[in-house]
Write a protein that holds these residues in place. Structure first.
Motif, PDB file in Angstrom:
ATOM      1  N   ALA A  20      39.821  33.011  49.107  1.00  0.00           N
ATOM      2  CA  ALA A  20      39.796  34.594  49.758  1.00  0.00           C
ATOM      3  C   ALA A  20      40.255  35.405  48.817  1.00  0.00           C
ATOM      4  N   PRO A  21      39.457  35.860  47.968  1.00  0.00           N
ATOM      5  CA  PRO A  21      39.838  37.202  47.037  1.00  0.00           C
ATOM      6  C   PRO A  21      40.192  38.448  48.097  1.00  0.00           C
ATOM      7  N   PRO A  22      41.316  39.108  47.269  1.00  0.00           N
ATOM      8  CA  PRO A  22      41.679  40.269  48.029  1.00  0.00           C
ATOM      9  C   PRO A  22      40.625  41.512  47.531  1.00  0.00           C
ATOM     10  N   TYR A  23      39.381  41.586  48.230  1.00  0.00           N
ATOM     11  CA  TYR A  23      38.223  42.384  47.742  1.00  0.00           C
ATOM     12  C   TYR A  23      38.788  43.963  47.624  1.00  0.00           C
ATOM     13  N   ALA A  24      39.243  44.459  48.739  1.00  0.00           N
ATOM     14  CA  ALA A  24      39.636  45.753  48.837  1.00  0.00           C
ATOM     15  C   ALA A  24      40.619  46.334  47.894  1.00  0.00           C
ATOM     16  N   GLU A  25      41.538  45.215  47.316  1.00  0.00           N
ATOM     17  CA  GLU A  25      42.577  45.660  46.379  1.00  0.00           C
ATOM     18  C   GLU A  25      42.159  46.034  45.073  1.00  0.00           C
ATOM     19  N   GLY A  26      41.175  45.747  44.674  1.00  0.00           N
ATOM     20  CA  GLY A  26      40.521  45.964  43.494  1.00  0.00           C
ATOM     21  C   GLY A  26      40.246  47.710  43.221  1.00  0.00           C
ATOM     22  N   PRO A  27      39.512  48.159  44.157  1.00  0.00           N
ATOM     23  CA  PRO A  27      39.516  49.629  44.165  1.00  0.00           C
ATOM     24  C   PRO A  27      40.423  50.395  44.465  1.00  0.00           C
ATOM     25  N   GLU A  52      41.172  28.882  39.991  1.00  0.00           N
ATOM     26  CA  GLU A  52      40.402  29.126  40.944  1.00  0.00           C
ATOM     27  C   GLU A  52      40.983  29.793  42.471  1.00  0.00           C
ATOM     28  N   ASP A  53      42.169  30.367  42.271  1.00  0.00           N
ATOM     29  CA  ASP A  53      42.804  31.127  43.197  1.00  0.00           C
ATOM     30  C   ASP A  53      41.947  32.418  43.559  1.00  0.00           C
ATOM     31  N   HIS A  54      41.413  33.055  42.480  1.00  0.00           N
ATOM     32  CA  HIS A  54      40.834  34.429  42.526  1.00  0.00           C
ATOM     33  C   HIS A  54      41.798  35.375  43.111  1.00  0.00           C
ATOM     34  N   ALA A  55      42.982  35.457  42.744  1.00  0.00           N
ATOM     35  CA  ALA A  55      43.722  36.400  43.233  1.00  0.00           C
ATOM     36  C   ALA A  55      43.434  37.506  41.852  1.00  0.00           C
ATOM     37  N   LEU A  56      44.229  38.892  42.035  1.00  0.00           N
ATOM     38  CA  LEU A  56      44.188  39.807  41.028  1.00  0.00           C
ATOM     39  C   LEU A  56      45.083  40.034  40.428  1.00  0.00           C
ATOM     40  N   ALA A  57      45.024  40.261  38.994  1.00  0.00           N
ATOM     41  CA  ALA A  57      46.273  40.803  38.257  1.00  0.00           C
ATOM     42  C   ALA A  57      46.023  42.056  37.561  1.00  0.00           C
ATOM     43  N   ALA A  58      46.953  42.761  37.499  1.00  0.00           N
ATOM     44  CA  ALA A  58      46.674  43.963  36.920  1.00  0.00           C
ATOM     45  C   ALA A  58      48.082  44.809  36.113  1.00  0.00           C
ATOM     46  N   THR A  59      47.623  45.470  35.601  1.00  0.00           N
ATOM     47  CA  THR A  59      48.863  46.262  34.999  1.00  0.00           C
ATOM     48  C   THR A  59      48.974  47.818  35.458  1.00  0.00           C
TER      49      THR A  59
END
Length: 318
Positions: free
Chosen positions: A194-201, A272-279
């Motif tokens: 269940a990726p956090p889609y809205a968190e990318g934008p 395969e967790d499909h989390a998002l990682a960012a800086t």
């Protein structure tokens, strides 16, 4: 009709596409030589991926809907990781002629449901006969006027943060291999990420300097950011707190006599967790809901609490 062979190519297409509602982004959906999708930004974010039976899923472990959800999720998550909003998905579907028609129905329903969760639509594709179920997905997205968040923008001083599960999918896979098929968070994470889609934008709007989808393991994927950006990443072990469900899964595996990595190792190297990682820039912190797990420093490579980390994660050809 009991199999997709009984339905025939065009009968299968008609039956499957009937399960794909369209969205406002779609000008022309399935049924013509190609689809037409709005691109108000005048740039299109595109990604593609494959799922092969026996490599990415097993039909004795995963239901048809599970496979549909997973096929969509792992592609739509890559769109979100660029800071874009998913808009459309194209499907290539190859399968034996004796595949039950109801399996194709369930797959289409899972695919459609995951697209709906991300705000996207299935707009077309192709079907062919093959010896094993093989799924090719191309996903499209819209940047909404924002710059794409690439892997090469991290700078010393940036904060490293994640949102989403880490390690649960790898634990779920280990449980399945051990024959433990009782429903639970780890099996759910593996079968239907269940990726956090809205968190990318949202991260892009917050000022993320680099971002990616954690699909091959946190260490391996953050290593891509470090290499592309020409920096080092220092992780804080105290910030990497295992989900209680992950700890219970490791205990369950031990009770079954299965030697497995501990919770922290699964968080670092599981995939395969499909989390998002960012800086994110040091000034301003990280968005609410994200967890800061480290910092970007000068140098190269990754370290955990000062100890160097070797690349660990999934590699199809290793």
């Amino acid at each position: 009709m009991s199999t997709i062979g009984d339905l025939g190519e065009f009968g299968l297409i008609a039956r499957v596409t009937a399960r794909f509602p369209q969205t406002d982004d779609v000008i022309l959906g399935p049924g013509d030589d190609a689809a037409v999708v709005r691109a108000d930004d005048r740039r299109v974010v595109a990604t593609t991926d494959l799922l092969v039976e026996g490599r990415h899923f097993r039909r004795d472990w995963s239901g048809a809907r599970d496979v549909g959800h997973k096929a969509a999720a792992q592609n739509l998550s890559d769109i979100a990781a660029m800071g874009a909003r998913p808009t459309a998905l194209l499907l290539g579907f190859a399968a034996p002629g004796d595949l039950p028609a109801e399996w194709a129905d369930g797959f289409a329903e899972g695919l459609s449901a995951e697209c709906a969760a991300a705000g996207a639509a299935v707009v077309g594709g192709d079907v062919v006969r093959a010896d094993a179920v093989t799924i090719a997905i191309t996903a499209l997205g819209d940047l909404g006027g924002r710059a794409p968040v690439r892997r090469d923008g991290a700078r010393p001083g940036d904060a490293v943060a994640v949102i989403g599960d880490l390690g649960l999918s790898a634990a779920g896979f280990a449980l399945l291999r051990a024959g433990a098929v009782e429903p639970g968070p780890c099996l759910d994470a593996h079968l239907r990420p269940a990726p956090p889609y809205a968190e990318g934008p949202r991260a892009a709007e917050f000022g993320a300097t680099a971002m990616l989808d954690v699909s091959d393991g946190l260490v391996q994927d953050l290593g891509h950011i470090a290499e592309a950006s020409g920096v080092a990443v220092e992780l804080d072990g105290a910030a990497l707190r295992p989900d209680p469900a992950l700890e219970r899964a490791v205990e369950r595996l031990a009770g079954l006599g299965v030697a497995t990595r501990g919770p922290l190792d699964l968080m670092l190297a599981g995939g395969e967790d499909h989390a998002l990682a960012a800086t994110f820039p040091a000034v301003g912190g990280v968005p609410e809901g994200w967890t800061r797990i480290g910092s970007v420093t000068a140098g190269s490579g990754l370290a955990l609490d000062g100890e160097p980390l070797s690349a660990a994660g999934w590699d199809h050809f290793a």
